[in-house]
Design a protein around this motif. Structure first.
Motif, PDB file in Angstrom:
ATOM      1  N   GLY A  62      17.273   9.448   1.534  1.00  0.00           N
ATOM      2  CA  GLY A  62      16.018   9.760   0.861  1.00  0.00           C
ATOM      3  C   GLY A  62      15.453   8.607   0.057  1.00  0.00           C
ATOM      4  O   GLY A  62      14.245   8.548  -0.180  1.00  0.00           O
ATOM      5  N   ASP A  63      16.322   7.681  -0.349  1.00  0.00           N
ATOM      6  CA  ASP A  63      15.870   6.542  -1.172  1.00  0.00           C
ATOM      7  C   ASP A  63      15.283   5.409  -0.338  1.00  0.00           C
ATOM      8  O   ASP A  63      14.617   4.529  -0.885  1.00  0.00           O
ATOM      9  N   ILE A  64      15.554   5.404   0.962  1.00  0.00           N
ATOM     10  CA  ILE A  64      15.107   4.268   1.784  1.00  0.00           C
ATOM     11  C   ILE A  64      14.073   4.644   2.843  1.00  0.00           C
ATOM     12  O   ILE A  64      13.613   3.786   3.580  1.00  0.00           O
ATOM     13  N   LEU A  65      13.689   5.921   2.894  1.00  0.00           N
ATOM     14  CA  LEU A  65      12.646   6.326   3.835  1.00  0.00           C
ATOM     15  C   LEU A  65      11.287   5.792   3.401  1.00  0.00           C
ATOM     16  O   LEU A  65      11.021   5.604   2.210  1.00  0.00           O
ATOM     17  N   VAL A  66      10.406   5.557   4.372  1.00  0.00           N
ATOM     18  CA  VAL A  66       9.027   5.234   4.068  1.00  0.00           C
ATOM     19  C   VAL A  66       8.393   6.395   3.337  1.00  0.00           C
ATOM     20  O   VAL A  66       8.558   7.553   3.718  1.00  0.00           O
ATOM     21  N   LYS A  67       7.688   6.100   2.248  1.00  0.00           N
ATOM     22  CA  LYS A  67       7.045   7.159   1.462  1.00  0.00           C
ATOM     23  C   LYS A  67       5.605   6.797   1.191  1.00  0.00           C
ATOM     24  O   LYS A  67       5.240   5.638   1.183  1.00  0.00           O
TER      25      LYS A  67
END
Length: 304
Positions: free
Chosen positions: A299-304
């Protein structure tokens, strides 16, 4: 005149190389990618520089504009890859590089190139944008593989990707935070050669149509899943299937005492792996004890 573009790195959660054979794979774009800046000046030729995640020069080459011959380079193999892409782009779009100018191309990687998050796919997407081409067109004209990493490079959300003989499709979805916050991904310390893995996979086909259907079913179920225990079961099914097909135990049993599920991502046995347990703190401590120094929550490294 200056041109700028950027594309995303990727992780393949399911699919492995079934993605090439009509199965549906699940991939996610990550926040680290590659940017490209092109400036024009008087002269003739292409001066290409790629910098790593720390801003240090990773690769450099110079090509002429007559036949795109390599005049100077720090790495012959990388220069030949760039050369092949530029030649293909110029053939697919005759206006590309048709002006007699000096082009300085500067690429900046947002991740360690050893991680295998898409140094090639992000480059292909960026160059295709510069050449005003579809990135899929450039990819399939120059590469072997499914193109799932191209889809991830242009996506802003997790996606299901499928390539059949005559068509490809992908659709994005909003993945449950219960899973993305609970999944840990870790770098194993060595990079697989994707092209070699693809060729080996295509040469040694031991899978059956029921396996293609199973991986598609697993991918679709994971996309709709918001329960960690269910996701663990689905990922275990995927690992068991791949171990049977490849006649090879994942990680040679290195993580056999993990109470959740651990599986390779992308090429079997290289680049990144995935670990999922109902207690993410347990997962993080376990991986640390196993010597994994590069660990992230998905969740910390997904594109947002």
């Amino acid at each position: 005149m200056a041109f700028k573009t950027h594309s995303n790195g990727k992780l393949l959660i399911t699919g492995e190389y079934f993605v090439m054979e009509g199965a549906m794979g699940l991939a996610v774009p990550v926040k680290w990618g590659q940017s490209m800046k092109v400036t024009e000046s008087q002269g003739a030729g292409i001066h290409w520089i790629t910098k790593d995640q720390n801003g240090a020069k990773w690769f450099e080459c110079k090509l002429n504009l007559i036949d795109f011959a390599i005049e100077k380079t720090t790495d012959e193999t990388k220069a030949e890859f760039v050369q092949s892409l530029i030649k293909s782009a110029a053939q697919l779009n005759s206006d590309f590089l048709s002006k007699w100018k000096k082009y300085k191309v500067t690429c900046d990687l947002g991740f360690d190139p050893a991680w295998g998050l898409g140094t090639s796919s992000t480059l292909i997407c960026n160059l295709a944008t510069w050449a005003e081409l579809s990135p899929f067109e450039l990819f399939f004209d120059t590469q072997e593989g499914s193109g799932y990493d191209i889809a991830a490079a242009v996506s802003q959300e997790p996606l299901l990707y499928q390539k059949n003989e005559d068509e490809l499709s992908f659709e994005t979805f909003d993945w449950s935070g219960n899973l993305t916050d609970g999944i840990c991904v870790f770098y194993q310390g060595h990079k697989q050669n994707s092209l070699e893995e693809v060729r080996t996979w295509k040469t040694n086909k031991v899978w059956k149509q029921k396996d293609v259907k199973q991986v598609s079913s697993i991918s679709e179920a994971l996309a709709d899943c918001n329960d960690v225990d269910e996701a663990i079961s689905l990922l275990r099914d995927h690992v068991n299937m791949m171990e049977r097909i490849l006649n090879r135990t994942a990680y040679d049993g290195q993580f056999s005492d993990f109470e959740g599920v651990v599986k390779p991502l992308g090429a079997w046995g290289g680049d990144f792996g995935l670990a999922l347990h109902t207690d993410v703190e347990y997962t993080a401590k376990y991986l640390a004890k196993k010597g994994m120094k590069t660990v992230f929550r998905l969740g910390d490294i997904l594109v947002k």
